[in-house]
Design an enzyme around this catalytic site. Structure first.
Site, PDB file in Angstrom:
ATOM      1  N   LYS A  79       0.809  -0.818   0.029  1.00  0.00           N
ATOM      2  CA  LYS A  79      -0.341   0.182  -0.324  1.00  0.00           C
ATOM      3  C   LYS A  79       0.961   1.099   0.554  1.00  0.00           C
ATOM      4  O   LYS A  79       2.220   1.400   0.846  1.00  0.00           O
ATOM      5  CB  LYS A  79      -1.271  -0.009   0.872  1.00  0.00           C
ATOM      6  CG  LYS A  79      -1.572   1.536   1.799  1.00  0.00           C
ATOM      7  CD  LYS A  79      -2.853   1.483   2.777  1.00  0.00           C
ATOM      8  CE  LYS A  79      -3.726   1.912   2.499  1.00  0.00           C
ATOM      9  NZ  LYS A  79      -4.618   1.122   3.884  1.00  0.00           N
ATOM     10  N   SER A 154      -9.571   2.107   2.870  1.00  0.00           N
ATOM     11  CA  SER A 154      -8.835   2.667   2.296  1.00  0.00           C
ATOM     12  C   SER A 154      -7.560   1.435   1.274  1.00  0.00           C
ATOM     13  O   SER A 154      -7.043   2.237   1.110  1.00  0.00           O
ATOM     14  CB  SER A 154      -8.074   3.768   3.151  1.00  0.00           C
ATOM     15  OG  SER A 154      -7.031   3.284   3.920  1.00  0.00           O
ATOM     16  N   SER A 178      -9.781  -0.669   7.545  1.00  0.00           N
ATOM     17  CA  SER A 178      -8.994  -0.505   6.056  1.00  0.00           C
ATOM     18  C   SER A 178      -8.291  -1.519   5.369  1.00  0.00           C
ATOM     19  O   SER A 178      -8.220  -1.489   4.589  1.00  0.00           O
ATOM     20  CB  SER A 178      -8.665   0.880   5.874  1.00  0.00           C
ATOM     21  OG  SER A 178      -9.204   1.563   6.228  1.00  0.00           O
TER      22      SER A 178
END
Length: 508
Positions: A79, A154, A178
């Site tokens: 990420k 997210s 997330s």
């Protein structure tokens, strides 16, 4: 079965046995990215040349007889909130566009030391603020099950990458859900570790008392193996727990045998239980009930548990997290790194800072900074932030009381399946509600895992397992039991169904 649909554990075995080279495996995933990421939007940065060079180094070391670990040569995606030396790291924000960090986050360094091959940095909601990856400053990520729907957030880029076969596994971060929520809506396993058990050093901070990095993978065992590689004490993180990582892969292996006699399971009434079903889709609740029935069939003792303070988790979170964000994001000033707007020599520093933030921050980030600054302001601190912290304490007490009677708590991971892109963009409260089930464990700092438990309307449903602090292995054991039972019942894994249903050339 093509390489990009195989589990990481099986790919690692094949690499160690010499049946496959890291270059072949890396190239297969890079080809998949080239073919499908225009649709999925999973990655913000991919460096094929660097990835293949790294893979070649691992192959050469293996050919020379060097002793390599079980992750050596396996591709991984990170990420874009994970700081990575020399690799563009933006946290999904324009304000960090073009920034190449001079150091590695601890989790990135540990994966590098383990011999993994970095495929690239994955898309995300800006500064991890969102539940759909529609808040990315660069592109919208899409769900491989239906590209017209969100992949969660997210960490939606990581979930889209793994579910779509663009990476065997990935790291996400979980502040209020997330990792777990995007895993749920894309049919993956996603685990939020106990707070402090995985280093936060080098994670671009959103909410420092909540942020945690963790694995997103195709299977429970893969998630456990990746978690073991990144976990453990780090002296550079002041919140890091000085305790050994539990035997997570062993727990997953044992759980897959399906023997849960004596395990006490609590169904959380306030998370989709009787009288608390508003906002929960019928298909989601049905799949969760079926997963609970499987646990009973494996010998678990199931009872309902009430945690009344969980009803306040959403309100408390959206005071605590924005308050911490307003402090953390103050460092992005257009001076030290990233975007710098209006510096033509005629403006003072305050003006340059204001112009940079106006252009560099997106609307959701601005909304949360304003909320957090207000909650921390004189005259309102105790009424808002202080009260939210008291609620956080009550949530922790509810967990403690529950775990005096049961070993794990279970619930849906998300109240709904993936929703259409754009459906909640103009309704922040509806977007925030996607995290109803994941917020309590985040606020309490406890481990929680999401494992696929079937489909509703042709889309994945996630089953959440929560455990006491540092009992992450308990999450993996129960999740692996659910996974094995469901796979046996349908005769294949959920993601195999996704691969088989996708037409040639479609984003699977």
């Amino acid at each position: 079965m093509e390489l990009t649909n195989e589990d990481a554990a099986e790919l690692g075995r094949r690499l160690a046995a010499g049946e496959l080279s890291s270059v072949e495996l890396t190239r297969a995933h890079l080809d998949r990215i080239a073919a499908r990421d225009d649709v999925l939007g999973a990655f913000l940065h991919v460096d094929a040349e660097a990835a293949l060079a790294r893979a070649a180094e691992v192959d050469a070391a293996r050919a020379a007889g060097e002793e390599l670990g079980p992750l050596a040569g396996l591709p991984v995606a990170l990420k874009d909130v994970v700081v990575t030396e020399g690799v563009p790291t933006t946290s999904g924000s324009r304000i960090l566009e073009g920034w190449r960090p001079p150091y590695d986050a601890t989790v990135a360094a540990r994966l590098k030391d383990a011999g993994t091959v970095l495929l690239g940095k994955t898309n995300m909601d800006e500064f991890a603020m969102g539940s759909s990856t529609e808040n990315s400053a660069y592109r919208t990520a899409r769900n491989p099950w239906d590209p017209d729907r969100v992949p969660g957030g997210s960490s939606g880029g990581s979930s889209a990458a793994v579910a779509g076969g663009l990476a065997p596994w990935a790291l996400g971060t979980d502040t209020g859900g997330s990792i777990r929520q995007p895993a749920a809506v894309t049919g993956l396993v996603g685990h939020k570790p106990t707070y402090g058990s995985v280093s936060r050093y080098g994670l671009i901070a959103f909410s420092s008392s909540l942020d945690q990095a963790g694995p997103m993978a195709r299977t429970v065992l893969d998630a456990a193996v990746l978690h073991e590689a990144i976990g453990g004490h780090d002296r550079r993180d002041s919140t890091s727990i000085d305790a050994p990582v539990p035997p997570l892969a062993q727990a997953a292996t044992e759980g897959a045998r399906g023997e849960l006699s004596g395990l006490r399971v609590g169904i959380v009434r306030e998370l989709g239980g009787a009288g608390h079903t508003d906002g929960y889709e019928d298909g989601v609740l049905a799949r969760v009930r079926e997963a609970v029935a499987l646990l009973e069939g494996m010998g678990a003792e199931v009872r309902e548990v009430s945690c009344p303070s969980f009803d306040l988790a959403l309100a408390a979170y959206y005071l605590i997290a924005p308050s911490e964000a307003s402090s953390n994001l103050a460092r992005f000033d257009g001076v030290r790194h990233g975007l710098r707007v209006g510096d033509d020599g005629s403006r003072d520093l305050d003006t340059v800072m204001s112009l940079t933030r106006e252009e560099g921050f997106g609307p959701e980030v601005k909304r949360r900074i304003i909320l957090g600054t207000y909650a921390l302001s004189a005259g309102y601190y105790e009424a808002y932030y202080g009260q939210a912290q008291k609620v956080r304490t009550l949530i922790g007490r509810d967990f403690s009381a529950a775990f005096a009677d049961v070993d794990v708590l279970v619930s849906p991971t998300s109240p709904t399946v993936a929703w259409p892109i754009g459906a909640r963009v103009d309704d922040p409260l509806a977007m925030y509600a996607a995290d109803l089930c994941t917020l309590p464990a985040s606020l309490a700092g406890l481990p929680a895992i999401s494992v696929p438990c079937g489909l509703s309307e042709g889309l994945p449903v996630g089953f959440q397992v929560m455990a006491p602090a540092l009992a992450d292995d308990r999450c993996y054991r129960v999740a692996a039991a659910v996974e094995a039972a469901l796979d046996a019942a349908r005769g294949h894994r959920l993601l195999d169904e996704l691969a088989q249903r996708a037409p040639s050339g479609a984003p699977a």
